[in-house]
Design an enzyme around this catalytic site. Structure first.
Site, PDB file in Angstrom:
ATOM      1  N   GLY A  28       0.825  -1.201   0.000  1.00  0.00           N
ATOM      2  CA  GLY A  28       0.000   0.000   0.000  1.00  0.00           C
ATOM      3  C   GLY A  28       0.855   1.244   0.000  1.00  0.00           C
ATOM      4  O   GLY A  28       2.079   1.190   0.073  1.00  0.00           O
ATOM      5  N   GLN A  29       0.193   2.376  -0.087  1.00  0.00           N
ATOM      6  CA  GLN A  29       0.890   3.652  -0.148  1.00  0.00           C
ATOM      7  C   GLN A  29       0.074   4.711   0.555  1.00  0.00           C
ATOM      8  O   GLN A  29      -1.146   4.774   0.398  1.00  0.00           O
ATOM      9  CB  GLN A  29       1.136   4.064  -1.604  1.00  0.00           C
ATOM     10  N   GLY A  30       0.742   5.519   1.365  1.00  0.00           N
ATOM     11  CA  GLY A  30       0.090   6.612   2.061  1.00  0.00           C
ATOM     12  C   GLY A  30       0.909   7.874   1.919  1.00  0.00           C
ATOM     13  O   GLY A  30       1.865   7.936   1.142  1.00  0.00           O
ATOM     14  N   GLY A  31       0.526   8.890   2.705  1.00  0.00           N
ATOM     15  CA  GLY A  31       1.204  10.165   2.608  1.00  0.00           C
ATOM     16  C   GLY A  31       2.650  10.139   3.058  1.00  0.00           C
ATOM     17  O   GLY A  31       3.445  10.989   2.661  1.00  0.00           O
ATOM     18  N   PHE A  32       3.021   9.131   3.880  1.00  0.00           N
ATOM     19  CA  PHE A  32       4.375   9.091   4.417  1.00  0.00           C
ATOM     20  C   PHE A  32       5.308   8.206   3.596  1.00  0.00           C
ATOM     21  O   PHE A  32       6.503   8.189   3.822  1.00  0.00           O
ATOM     22  CB  PHE A  32       4.363   8.594   5.866  1.00  0.00           C
ATOM     23  N   VAL A  35       4.522   0.975   1.592  1.00  0.00           N
ATOM     24  CA  VAL A  35       4.710  -0.179   2.470  1.00  0.00           C
ATOM     25  C   VAL A  35       4.878  -1.430   1.618  1.00  0.00           C
ATOM     26  O   VAL A  35       4.117  -1.665   0.683  1.00  0.00           O
ATOM     27  CB  VAL A  35       3.512  -0.359   3.428  1.00  0.00           C
ATOM     28  N   LYS A  49       8.135  -0.010   5.849  1.00  0.00           N
ATOM     29  CA  LYS A  49       7.674   1.320   5.452  1.00  0.00           C
ATOM     30  C   LYS A  49       8.853   2.099   4.898  1.00  0.00           C
ATOM     31  O   LYS A  49       9.843   2.339   5.583  1.00  0.00           O
ATOM     32  CB  LYS A  49       7.091   2.047   6.666  1.00  0.00           C
ATOM     33  N   ASP A 146      -5.473  10.055  15.056  1.00  0.00           N
ATOM     34  CA  ASP A 146      -5.957   9.626  13.742  1.00  0.00           C
ATOM     35  C   ASP A 146      -6.515   8.209  13.790  1.00  0.00           C
ATOM     36  O   ASP A 146      -6.273   7.407  12.893  1.00  0.00           O
ATOM     37  CB  ASP A 146      -4.844   9.736  12.688  1.00  0.00           C
TER      38      ASP A 146
END
Length: 350
Positions: A28-32, A35, A49, A146
């Site tokens: 997956g991928q997020g703002g930081f 992964v 990460k 969060d």
């Protein structure tokens, strides 16, 4: 005492573990950052990460934060195993949690049926205990800021683990709250005093937990959903039905044959958590007690924050429409759903 050296992995080991950060291993991928799933030389599966280079954080600050996060050990928190810091690479190595995040089950029209009441209650209790640990039982005092369905991961036995401490704040032991001019988190889960004034506290985490609890029970997202020709949001719908004595209307249809008294009690607890008045919300210690002891008497909740009366879409006031438009974060609007969406904690001692 944990030392930096005992947590450090070399880059070559992590490259091998993730097949050089291959797309096939991408979770997956997020703002930081992104992964990846990996397997260490001894066969242990991990989630890696890979932090984006835009964080602007120095090496010393990065190592200090790793040490702080590594001290958090609880069965209902995702565990940080170590890190890698070589050249421009900043990597965090976490335990691998196989059953994805809660939102992949609870909001899926097919998979939600896999979550019977026993599993949902276990998830509710586990998240509550994880938050209690962060607030009161660890050597630190951490406000998550969060908590949401996508930040609760499920292990092979469907036990919940709170993840993604990227928005978390550290306060000293005798403090319970703080203020910030930078509002981060996810609209819909944010307590009103935080969303509007930047005031965060353990009670703002309690609010987020209450929203999550109602989502777990209903199988509905907290953001506005349509019922026939009307516009509702989850908190308003829950409050209206509680006041009218029709609480069971809130239940996910797959739960209709479950223990109604226990489910009603959980809805009651959820409404206590999302009250507008901060002082009226319970602490997570009280929430855990309410969940574990059915003889514990529950106070009567007051109106939740953001409560609006049921109305037709054409009659909906523009101010409410403005709030509804913000109930989905930019992450939810544009970023793909992430798997093991975990990140380094931003801990700010005050």
């Amino acid at each position: 005492m944990i030392k930096v050296g005992s947590l450090q992995y070399d880059l070559a080991t992590i490259r091998t573990a993730t097949n050089n950060f291959s797309d096939e291993n991408k979770l997956g991928q997020g703002g930081f950052g992104v992964v990846y799933k990996g397997k260490l030389p001894k066969g242990q599966e991990v989630a890696v990460k890979r932090l984006s280079s835009a964080s602007g954080q120095g090496d010393l600050e990065f190592k200090n934060e790793v040490l702080l996060v590594a001290k958090l050990e609880h069965r209902n928190l995702v565990r940080l195993l170590g890190f890698c810091l070589e050249g421009d690479e900043r990597l965090l190595i976490y335990e691998f949690v196989p059953n994805r995040s809660l939102d992949h089950f609870i909001f899926d029209p097919i998979k939600h049926a896999q979550l019977d009441w026993e599993i949902r209650y276990k998830i509710i209790e586990g998240v509550a205990r994880g938050l209690l640990y962060l607030h009161e039982d660890s050597r630190l005092r951490i406000i998550h800021r969060d908590l949401k369905a996508s930040n609760v991961l499920l292990d092979e036995d469907m036990n919940p683990k709170i993840a993604d401490f990227g928005m978390a704040r550290l306060v000293v032991r005798d403090e319970t709250h703080g203020n910030t001019s930078t509002i981060v988190g996810t609209y819909g889960y944010m307590a009103p005093e935080y969303a509007m004034h930047g005031q965060f506290s353990m009670k703002s985490d309690t609010f987020s937990f209450g929203v999550l609890l109602l989502e777990i029970i209903s199988g509905q997202k907290n953001s506005c959903f349509r019922i026939e020709e009307s516009i509702e949001d989850l908190l308003s719908y829950a409050w209206k039905n509680w006041k009218e004595g029709t609480t069971l209307n809130l239940l996910d249809p797959t739960l209709r044959n479950g223990p109604t008294a226990e489910m009603k009690r959980c809805i009651h607890i959820g409404l206590l958590c999302v009250q507008e008045n901060v002082a009226h919300r319970p602490t997570m210690a009280s929430v855990v007690l309410m969940l574990s002891n059915n003889s514990f008497s529950l106070p009567v909740p007051s109106q939740p924050a953001f409560f609006v009366h049921n109305t037709n879409a054409s009659d909906m006031p523009s101010s409410f429409g403005s709030w509804i438009s913000n109930t989905r974060s930019s992450e939810e609007q544009s970023a793909p759903l992430s798997y093991n969406n975990v990140s380094i904690t931003e801990l700010y001692p005050r």
